[in-house]
Enzyme design. Sequence first.
Site, PDB file in Angstrom:
ATOM      1  N   ASP A   1       0.836  -1.197   0.000  1.00 61.72           N
ATOM      2  CA  ASP A   1       0.000   0.000   0.000  1.00 61.72           C
ATOM      3  C   ASP A   1       0.876   1.254   0.000  1.00 61.72           C
ATOM      4  OD1 ASP A   1      -2.785   1.068   0.382  1.00 61.72           O
ATOM      5  OD2 ASP A   1      -1.884   1.913   2.181  1.00 61.72           O
TER       6      ASP A   1
ATOM      7  N   GLU B   1       1.514  -0.697  -5.099  1.00 62.86           N
ATOM      8  CA  GLU B   1       0.569   0.367  -5.418  1.00 62.86           C
ATOM      9  C   GLU B   1       1.396   1.637  -5.359  1.00 62.86           C
ATOM     10  OE1 GLU B   1      -2.906   3.282  -3.993  1.00 62.86           O
ATOM     11  OE2 GLU B   1      -1.430   2.473  -2.632  1.00 62.86           O
TER      12      GLU B   1
HETATM   13  C1  BGC Z   1      -5.464   2.196  -0.486  1.00 61.50           C
HETATM   14  C2  BGC Z   1      -6.608   3.033  -0.045  1.00 61.50           C
HETATM   15  C3  BGC Z   1      -6.252   3.656   1.280  1.00 61.50           C
HETATM   16  C4  BGC Z   1      -4.914   4.388   1.228  1.00 61.50           C
HETATM   17  C5  BGC Z   1      -4.369   4.654   2.585  1.00 61.50           C
HETATM   18  C6  BGC Z   1      -4.409   3.231  -0.665  1.00 61.50           C
HETATM   19  O1  BGC Z   1      -3.878   3.596  -1.713  1.00 61.50           O
HETATM   20  O2  BGC Z   1      -5.691   1.470  -1.646  1.00 61.50           O
HETATM   21  O3  BGC Z   1      -7.793   2.308   0.033  1.00 61.50           O
HETATM   22  O4  BGC Z   1      -7.243   4.566   1.641  1.00 61.50           O
HETATM   23  O5  BGC Z   1      -3.954   3.644   0.572  1.00 61.50           O
HETATM   24  O6  BGC Z   1      -3.904   3.488   3.171  1.00 61.50           O
END
Ligand code: BGC
Length: 545
Positions: free
Chosen positions: A212, A277
Site C-alpha cells: 500500500d 501500489e
Molecule cells: C489504499 C486506499 C487507502 C490508502 C491509505 C491506498 O492507496 O488502496 O484504500 O485509503 O492507501 O492506506
Amino acid sequence: MTASNPTPLTSDDDWWRTAVVYQVYVRSFADSNGDGVGDLRGVRERLPYLRDLGVDALWLTPFYTSPMVDGGYDVADYRDVDPMFGTLTDFDAMITDAHALGLRIIVDLVPNHTSSAHPWFTAALAAAPGSPERARYLFAEGRGAHGELPPNDWESIFGGPAWTRVPDGQWYLHLFDPAQPDLNWRHPEVRAEFEDVLRFWLDRGVDGFRIDVAHGMIKAEGLPDVGFSSMTTGRRQSELLGKGRLPYFDQDEVHEIYRAWRPILDSYPGGRMAVAEAWAETPQRLARYIGPDELHQAFSFDFLDATWSADSFRKVIDTALVEATIVGAPTTWVLSNHDKQRHVTRYGDGEVGLRRARAASLLMLALPGCAYLYQGEELGLPEVLDLPDELRQDPSFLRTGESRDGCRVPIPWSGELAPYGFGPEGGEPSWLPAPATWAALSVAAQSGVPGSTLELYRTALGIRHSHPALGPDAGEVNWLETTGPGVLAFRRAVGEAELTCVVNLSDAEVLIDGYGRPVAASADLTEQGVGHVLPVDAAAWFDRR
Ligand code: BGC
Ligand code: MG
C-alpha cells in the site's frame, strides 16, 4: 485448461508473471456469520467459486486488527485478524483450502502509516516531544509565532492539511486520515518491524504482498513545502499523483527499503512476490519499483485511467510494455479496484458502460503479463452512485465529498432480495446496501447463462489458461494495422498457435476476416461471408492454430 481443471500449484517460481489475480475486498465479499460484514470464513466458503472462475490468486485487502476508519488501511496490529473478519485460525484454514484448490494468496501490507490506535502511536502521544516514542512517527514543531501553523503546506490525500496538532503543541504527519499517522521510515526500528511482519505472513504461507502507498514511505529531508495547496490556489496537491513530483512521494531513498525486502521474499520457496501500489511522475519512474532487486510488479494505473479510445489504450499499452521489458518485469494490468469508480461506470455507465467494460476486459486478458480483477467486475457491477450520504463510510467523503463507497457494495451471490446471499438467511443487513436492481447481476442469475458477463469471464480465463499464445511462453504483442482507425487489433503467437484480439472503439461496426475462429466475444458477432462483423464497443478473440 478448463475451470474444472485449474492450474496446479507448481513449483513454478514465476507464477506471478502471467497470473490473473482476483482482488477480494474482504468486508464486501461474503459474510459467513450474518453480522452484515464480509469475513475470512466467507472468503473460504467461496473459494470454489474463484477456482471455477479460473483465477490464479487472490489479493485480500486488509483484515488486520483495525478501528476501520479507512476500511482497514488503518492497522492497529499487523500480526492479527480483526474480530470482525475472524481469527488467525480462520486465516490459516482459508489459505490451506486456497492452496489445495490451486489458488495463491496475496495479502495487503500497509507500511506507510499505522492506525492511531497502534500501540506505537498511543505510546508516542503519551511521551514527550523529542522522546524515542515520537521518533517512530513524523512529529514536528509548527510554524508561526506560537507554532500554531502546520510545519509545512502538505495536504492529506483525503483533503485538508496533512498535519494534526497534539495537546503539547507538536504536530504529526498523516498523508491520509488523522487516524493514519505516517511512520518515520528513516528509523531502524520501523524497518526492522516491517521486515518481521513480512516474515510473519510468509511463515504463514502467503504467496505475496500488495504494498500500500509503496511510493510514500520516505519524505524529502527537511520536509520542504510543495509551494501550492487547495488553500492557496484551489488546486489540490493530490492532482499531481501520477503526474508530477511531490516531496512526500516517490523519493529515491524509498528504493532502499525494497532492496532490503527482496532478499527476504527470495529466501522463501515458491516464488513469493510483491506488487506495488505506487504513483510516480512517469512510467519510467514507476518502473524503478520493479525488477530483480526490488518489487515484482507495479500496477499500471495509466491503463486504468485510459479513456475509451484506441489511441489512449494503444499509448499506455505500448509504454507499459516497453518499460516492463527494460526492467525484465511483467506488465501489470488493472481496470478496477476498491479506490476507483468501477469501469462499467467510468466508460459511460448503463448499457454502453457495460458493453465497453466487457470489451476492455477481453483486451486486458489478452495482453501479456499479469492482470488484476476486482471482485464484482466479473458480474459487470456498476458503481453504486446513489448511496445515501449517511451510510457512506469512506473518510475522504467527509473531507472532500469524494467517496469510494460506491465500488465497495457487497457482492450479490443469489436470490431476489438484497443483500442477495451475501450473508446467511436472516442475517443483519449488509454494511452497505445493495441496489434493488442487482438480483439480475448475481452469481446465481448469471451462471450458465450464455452471454452473461460472468460466463464471458469464465470463457476468457479458460482460454487464457489453455491457449499457448497466451501462456507463459507466449509471444509479444504484434499490432495489426489493417482494421482501420478506432480499432485495436493485436496478435500473439507461439509457433503455429495464434490468438488475435480485436477491440472496436470506433463508432461503426467492422468486418473481421482472416484471423481465425472467434472463441470469445463481448457482444454477438454476425457472420458475413467468411468473416465476422464486430459491433461498436465490443471485443473478440480469434484463434488460429
Ligand atoms: C489504499 C486506499 C487507502 C490508502 C491509505 C491506498 O492507496 O488502496 O484504500 O485509503 O492507501 O492506506
Ligand atoms: Mg461477517
